[in-house]
Design a protein around this motif. Structure first.
Motif, mmCIF file in Angstrom:
data_model
loop_
_atom_site.group_PDB
_atom_site.id
_atom_site.type_symbol
_atom_site.label_atom_id
_atom_site.label_comp_id
_atom_site.label_asym_id
_atom_site.label_seq_id
_atom_site.Cartn_x
_atom_site.Cartn_y
_atom_site.Cartn_z
ATOM 1 N N TYR A 136 47.430 30.728 6.916
ATOM 2 C CA TYR A 136 46.249 31.260 6.225
ATOM 3 C C TYR A 136 46.535 31.505 4.747
ATOM 4 O O TYR A 136 45.653 31.327 3.897
ATOM 5 C CB TYR A 136 45.770 32.555 6.894
ATOM 6 C CG TYR A 136 44.880 32.325 8.090
ATOM 7 C CD1 TYR A 136 43.616 31.747 7.939
ATOM 8 C CD2 TYR A 136 45.284 32.690 9.364
ATOM 9 C CE1 TYR A 136 42.788 31.540 9.033
ATOM 10 C CE2 TYR A 136 44.462 32.489 10.471
ATOM 11 C CZ TYR A 136 43.215 31.910 10.300
ATOM 12 O OH TYR A 136 42.395 31.700 11.382
ATOM 13 N N ALA A 137 47.746 31.933 4.422
ATOM 14 C CA ALA A 137 48.103 32.137 3.015
ATOM 15 C C ALA A 137 48.001 30.825 2.243
ATOM 16 O O ALA A 137 47.474 30.786 1.122
ATOM 17 C CB ALA A 137 49.515 32.714 2.917
ATOM 18 N N LYS A 139 46.094 28.348 3.032
ATOM 19 C CA LYS A 139 44.664 28.034 2.948
ATOM 20 C C LYS A 139 44.045 28.718 1.733
ATOM 21 O O LYS A 139 43.324 28.089 0.950
ATOM 22 C CB LYS A 139 43.963 28.481 4.238
ATOM 23 C CG LYS A 139 42.450 28.297 4.245
ATOM 24 C CD LYS A 139 41.869 28.757 5.575
ATOM 25 C CE LYS A 139 40.349 28.614 5.617
ATOM 26 N NZ LYS A 139 39.798 28.992 6.940
ATOM 27 N N ILE A 140 44.317 30.009 1.562
ATOM 28 C CA ILE A 140 43.761 30.758 0.436
ATOM 29 C C ILE A 140 44.373 30.304 -0.886
ATOM 30 O O ILE A 140 43.702 30.275 -1.927
ATOM 31 C CB ILE A 140 43.983 32.271 0.639
ATOM 32 C CG1 ILE A 140 43.269 32.740 1.914
ATOM 33 C CG2 ILE A 140 43.492 33.062 -0.559
ATOM 34 C CD1 ILE A 140 41.784 32.433 1.959
ATOM 35 N N ASN A 141 45.643 29.919 -0.861
ATOM 36 C CA ASN A 141 46.315 29.438 -2.067
ATOM 37 C C ASN A 141 45.993 27.981 -2.385
ATOM 38 O O ASN A 141 46.509 27.420 -3.347
ATOM 39 C CB ASN A 141 47.838 29.597 -1.929
ATOM 40 C CG ASN A 141 48.278 31.042 -2.077
ATOM 41 O OD1 ASN A 141 47.668 31.795 -2.814
ATOM 42 N ND2 ASN A 141 49.332 31.420 -1.364
ATOM 43 N N ARG A 142 45.170 27.371 -1.526
ATOM 44 C CA ARG A 142 44.698 25.986 -1.708
ATOM 45 C C ARG A 142 45.821 24.950 -1.673
ATOM 46 O O ARG A 142 45.781 23.922 -2.343
ATOM 47 C CB ARG A 142 43.887 25.865 -3.019
ATOM 48 C CG ARG A 142 42.551 26.567 -2.934
ATOM 49 C CD ARG A 142 41.980 26.923 -4.266
ATOM 50 N NE ARG A 142 42.797 27.942 -4.930
ATOM 51 C CZ ARG A 142 42.484 28.520 -6.072
ATOM 52 N NH1 ARG A 142 41.378 28.181 -6.692
ATOM 53 N NH2 ARG A 142 43.270 29.437 -6.595
ATOM 54 N N ASP A 230 40.009 42.468 6.756
ATOM 55 C CA ASP A 230 39.252 43.334 5.854
ATOM 56 C C ASP A 230 38.972 44.709 6.446
ATOM 57 O O ASP A 230 39.028 45.714 5.743
ATOM 58 C CB ASP A 230 37.910 42.677 5.497
ATOM 59 C CG ASP A 230 38.068 41.515 4.544
ATOM 60 O OD1 ASP A 230 38.437 41.758 3.386
ATOM 61 O OD2 ASP A 230 37.842 40.362 4.953
ATOM 62 N N SER A 239 45.511 37.700 10.094
ATOM 63 C CA SER A 239 45.285 37.080 8.789
ATOM 64 C C SER A 239 43.901 36.455 8.666
ATOM 65 O O SER A 239 43.644 35.700 7.724
ATOM 66 C CB SER A 239 46.351 35.997 8.539
ATOM 67 O OG SER A 239 47.644 36.542 8.644
ATOM 68 N N SER A 240 43.013 36.757 9.604
ATOM 69 C CA SER A 240 41.694 36.132 9.591
ATOM 70 C C SER A 240 40.605 37.154 9.847
ATOM 71 O O SER A 240 40.879 38.328 10.109
ATOM 72 C CB SER A 240 41.625 35.021 10.645
ATOM 73 O OG SER A 240 41.817 35.550 11.949
ATOM 74 N N THR A 249 31.491 32.305 8.993
ATOM 75 C CA THR A 249 32.404 31.606 8.083
ATOM 76 C C THR A 249 33.356 30.689 8.841
ATOM 77 O O THR A 249 33.773 29.654 8.317
ATOM 78 C CB THR A 249 33.211 32.606 7.243
ATOM 79 O OG1 THR A 249 33.888 33.514 8.112
ATOM 80 C CG2 THR A 249 32.313 33.390 6.319
#
Length: 428
Positions: A136-137, A139-142, A230, A239-240, A249
């Motif tokens: 997931y990290a 994914k967020i960091n592209r 969150d 992480s999701s 989403t």
């Protein structure tokens, strides 16, 4: 016809698979929208027990189309191990559909997950070590790799090179581990391409089209509300997005398509991994819940941390998910207790909190304020209507319903597929 979301209303392991199975004969699609193989569902059908980790539990129901949405991270090795195991037991796996946009857990994600957790020492989060967080990290960091990348070797190689450039520096210079080569990763990932290709499609289009045709779509969350990145007990979370909002989403289906949000809660509560847990039990009653509830992780085998039911957490889950219904599971586990405590509020350094404190520090120091209810000794596993439950069991359920702020529409009274009492229709 509805879009229905099922989410855990506590810290996970509430029995979401059982609720999904209850709805199975009236559902056309079951979608896993978050997480990876870091959580498990156990479904009992007759004398057979099925432990699912990555796959949505709807794969066990004839006629249902199981879908892995874009919000999931997929370990391809685990995926095919799980599919092969089900196929060997006669389960039809041919209908599985996988989002082209779902991200892949690569071998280096697992490596980094394990060495990072060990490096944290006393500050460990309690991850499963399966590479979920690092995937997931990325994914967020592209710098993530998606399922669709398997079908273009040039793109795949470029993406693996980009991902490994920084990770190898980390492995070599910080963790004193060997560097990982681009070739070994590309070769392993490409070995799955031909087999996974027939399963891959535009799942968002498929699901929206199904809803437009009037079919029923069930969105099945992994983990649970208190583990949401969150809204959970950060940083001791997954992480999701494990709350109901993650269904949109993680699947590409808009929130206006969701008609029902069903929260799953045990008649007590458990947690796996580190983090605050106000009602945690360290005595013989905790051992009682673990023993009678079989509280060991489906995925990890770890002993779960047991505690009494926490009403403020139930109210919190109702709010952040917009719950319309609660399915209360494992009521039978409490059989034999003379008194059953329920946490109705918290004491934090002499201050009373009727709701979950916004401050993590306050929640960490929260002491439960209990109200006790009389227990029952009668065997309830054969009950199929609310009226068949002992009066004390009925009173306990009604009290939880009132304190939780959401109607309890179904009650699990045993591990079997049919061991459930339905008080309100979960689909209509």
């Amino acid at each position: 016809m509805p879009g229905i979301v099922i989410v855990g209303a506590q810290w996970g392991d509430e029995g979401k698979g059982k609720a999904t199975d209850l709805l199975g004969s009236r559902i056309d699609y079951v979608v896993k929208f978050n997480g990876g193989n870091n959580a498990g569902h156990t479904v009992v059908i007759g004398d057979e027990k099925y432990a699912l980790h990555l796959l949505p539990s709807g794969i066990l129901t004839e006629g249902v189309v199981p879908v892995i949405g874009n919000g999931v991270v997929i370990d391809l090795e685990v995926l095919f191990e799980e599919l092969d195991a089900l196929s060997a037991r006669g389960v039809d796996i041919s209908k599985l559909k996988i989002s082209a946009n779902a991200h892949i857990i690569a071998p280096y994600h697992r490596t980094i997950d394990k060495v990072t957790e060990r490096f944290l020492g006393k500050r460990q989060i309690g991850t499963t070590g399966r590479g979920i967080g690092p995937a997931y990290a990325d994914k967020i960091n592209r710098v993530g790799i998606r399922i669709q990348d398997l079908f273009d070797e040039s793109i795949l190689r470029q993406k693996v090179e980009g991902a490994l450039f920084q990770k190898n520096q980390l492995l070599l210079k910080v963790y004193n581990r060997r560097a990982i080569t681009v070739d070994e990763i590309v070769t392993e990932l490409l070995s799955y391409a031909d087999r996974v290709a027939p399963m891959v499609c535009d799942t968002a289009l498929e699901l929206n089209s199904a809803l437009e045709r009037g079919q029923n779509v069930l969105f099945e969350g992994g983990q649970a509300t208190m583990l949401d990145v969150d809204h959970g007990t950060y940083p001791f979370v997954t992480s999701s997005s494990a709350t109901a909002g993650g269904a949109s989403t993680g699947s590409g289906v808009g929130p206006t398509r969701i008609d029902r949000v069903i929260g799953i809660a045990k008649a007590y509560i458990t947690r796996v991994g580190a983090g605050p847990f106000p009602t945690e039990l360290f005595d013989e009653w905790g051992d009682f819940l673990v023993e009678h509830g079989g509280e060991f992780g489906t995925t990890t085998g770890r002993r779960r941390r047991p505690g009494w039911y926490d009403a403020p957490i139930a109210r919190y889950a109702s709010r952040v998910n917009g719950l319309t219904d609660i399915v209360l599971t494992k009521l039978d586990v409490l059989t034999g207790l003379e008194r059953i405590p329920v946490c109705v509020a918290y004491d934090v350094d002499g201050r009373r909190f009727d709701e979950v404190p916004v401050s993590q520090s306050d929640f960490h120091h929260a002491k439960p304020i209990y109200e006790e209810f009389p227990g029952w000794s009668e065997d309830i596993t054969g009950a199929r209507s609310f009226e068949e439950l002992p009066k004390n069991a009925q009173d306990y359920v009604l009290a939880l319903e009132q304190m939780s702020g959401t109607r309890i529409s179904a009650i699990g009274v045993g591990p079997g597929r049919d061991a459930i009492i339905v008080r309100h229709d979960l689909v209509g």
